[in-house]
Design a protein around this motif. Structure first.
Motif, PDB file in Angstrom:
ATOM      1  N   ASP A   9      -9.025  -5.629   8.336  1.00 58.08           N
ATOM      2  CA  ASP A   9      -8.453  -6.825   7.709  1.00 58.08           C
ATOM      3  C   ASP A   9      -7.471  -7.541   8.638  1.00 58.08           C
ATOM      4  N   SER A  10      -7.319  -7.025   9.847  1.00 59.83           N
ATOM      5  CA  SER A  10      -6.425  -7.645  10.838  1.00 59.83           C
ATOM      6  C   SER A  10      -7.227  -7.922  12.112  1.00 59.83           C
TER       7      SER A  10
ATOM      8  N   HIS B  70      -0.836  -6.560  -2.105  1.00 59.22           N
ATOM      9  CA  HIS B  70      -0.787  -7.850  -1.398  1.00 59.22           C
ATOM     10  C   HIS B  70      -2.098  -8.604  -1.554  1.00 59.22           C
TER      11      HIS B  70
ATOM     12  N   GLU C 216       0.831  -1.206   0.000  1.00 57.64           N
ATOM     13  CA  GLU C 216       0.000   0.000   0.000  1.00 57.64           C
ATOM     14  C   GLU C 216       0.865   1.256   0.000  1.00 57.64           C
TER      15      GLU C 216
ATOM     16  N   ARG D  77       3.728  -6.827  13.119  1.00 57.56           N
ATOM     17  CA  ARG D  77       2.338  -6.475  13.442  1.00 57.56           C
ATOM     18  C   ARG D  77       2.074  -6.655  14.926  1.00 57.56           C
TER      19      ARG D  77
HETATM   20 MG   LIG Z   1      -2.680  -5.338   6.101  1.00 52.73          MG
END
Ligand SMILES: [Mg+2]
Ligand SMILES: C[S@@+](CC[C@H](N)C(=O)[O-])C[C@H]1O[C@@H](n2cnc3c(N)ncnc32)[C@H](O)[C@@H]1O
Ligand SMILES: Nc1nc2[nH]cc(C(=O)O)c2c(=O)[nH]1
Ligand code: SF4
Length: 266
Positions: A66-67, A256, A42, A54
């Protein structure tokens, strides 16, 4: 590294509060949900090989997150800084992306960024822009959350809208945003679904330009299509690309997702 296979897995942490690093006998460290090597998917550095760290825990609850396993259902291993640095050094990359969850919730993220800076890494921090910390950040990748992110009862992935009020209250902190744009190289990356998001983006930019001591050029504003899967991106990306052209903002893909869909550690 698949952290889920790693040491000392603690699940269901009380996210939304700062991590208790260095207290209660714990070694100073961070709650790490995953740590992997990929291409930055991104923003202005899309395509750059990078190690992603992360952290777990978030002060917001976007319905589309999305996480999920860092926000709605946080899971992580506690890794001390030396372990994290060793995992990063094991990859042949110059760029490190610190993300989450909300990485700036954790005070220890500053120590990690300082150690990365000492080692000569380029650091990107992916943040929702509600927290300011003083740290060596080469690119602050700030993604302020719009009203369309709020987990209303109809859109709550996990309940009946219990988080909506808190999310709505906390999603924009103009002081934190103004400090971030003043102190760092910033990209503002808005998650967009359709034209209804645009008036809020324009209002927010006007407020930020009034509050900040520095210019906020349109060139630093990126529209990113909402979509955690290829299927969903196929529904949003054309419209978002047209909105970027119409307003003179940049468009950012989600490389991704194009490459690996919603696979973990990508
Ligand atoms: Mg991500
Ligand atoms: C998981 S967040 C972690 C960092 C920070 N909490 C934030 O929101 O910026 C990483 C990036 O993914 C974006 N994102 C999360 N879910 C998304 C979705 N369904 N579609 C598009 N972007 C999404 C966020 O806006 C942010 O730019
Ligand atoms: N490849 C890849 N690029 C990304 N850029 C920002 C990401 C994030 O989750 O913060 C991300 C991610 O999860 N994967
Ligand atoms: S702020 Fe980021 S990590 Fe937190 S819920 Fe939203 S997208 Fe997920």
């Amino acid at each position: 590294m698949p952290v889920s296979d790693s040491v000392d897995l603690e699940s269901a942490a009380d996210s939304g509060t700062a991590a208790e690093t260095g207290s209660e006998g714990r070694p100073a460290g961070l709650p790490i949900n995953e740590l992997f090597y990929s291409l930055q998917g991104e923003g202005t550095l899309a395509g750059v090989p990078s190690v992603f760290v992360r952290t777990s825990g978030c002060n917001l609850r976007c319905w589309f997150c999305d996480s999920y396993h860092t926000s709605w259902e946080p899971t992580h291993a506690w890794l001390d800084l030396e372990e994290i640095l060793a995992e990063i050094d094991a990859h042949d990359a110059d760029h490190v992306v610190l993300t989450g969850g909300e990485p700036l919730l954790h005070e220890e993220s500053v120590a990690l960024l300082e150690a990365l800076d000492d080692r000569g890494y380029h650091t990107t921090v992916e943040t929702n822009g509600t927290i300011y910390r003083d740290a060596p950040i080469d690119l602050a990748s700030v993604s302020p959350k719009l009203a369309s992110s709020t987990p209303t009862p109809e859109r709550d992935p996990d309940g009946e809208g219990e988080w909506a009020e808190r999310h709505e209250r906390d999603r924009i902190d103009m002081d934190a945003l103004a400090r971030l744009v003043a102190e760092y190289d910033v990209q503002l990356k808005f998650v967009v679904t359709d034209a209804e998001d645009m008036p809020e983006i324009l209002d927010l930019l006007a407020d930020l330009r009034a509050a900040a001591d520095v210019p906020v050029p349109d060139d630093d504003v990126l529209l990113m299509p909402e979509g955690a899967t290829r299927e969903r991106l196929a529904e949003t990306r054309d419209r978002v690309a047209e909105l970027a052209m119409e307003h003179g903002f940049r468009y950012t893909p989600r490389l991704h997702v194009d490459l690996w869909n919603d696979a973990p550690e990508t």
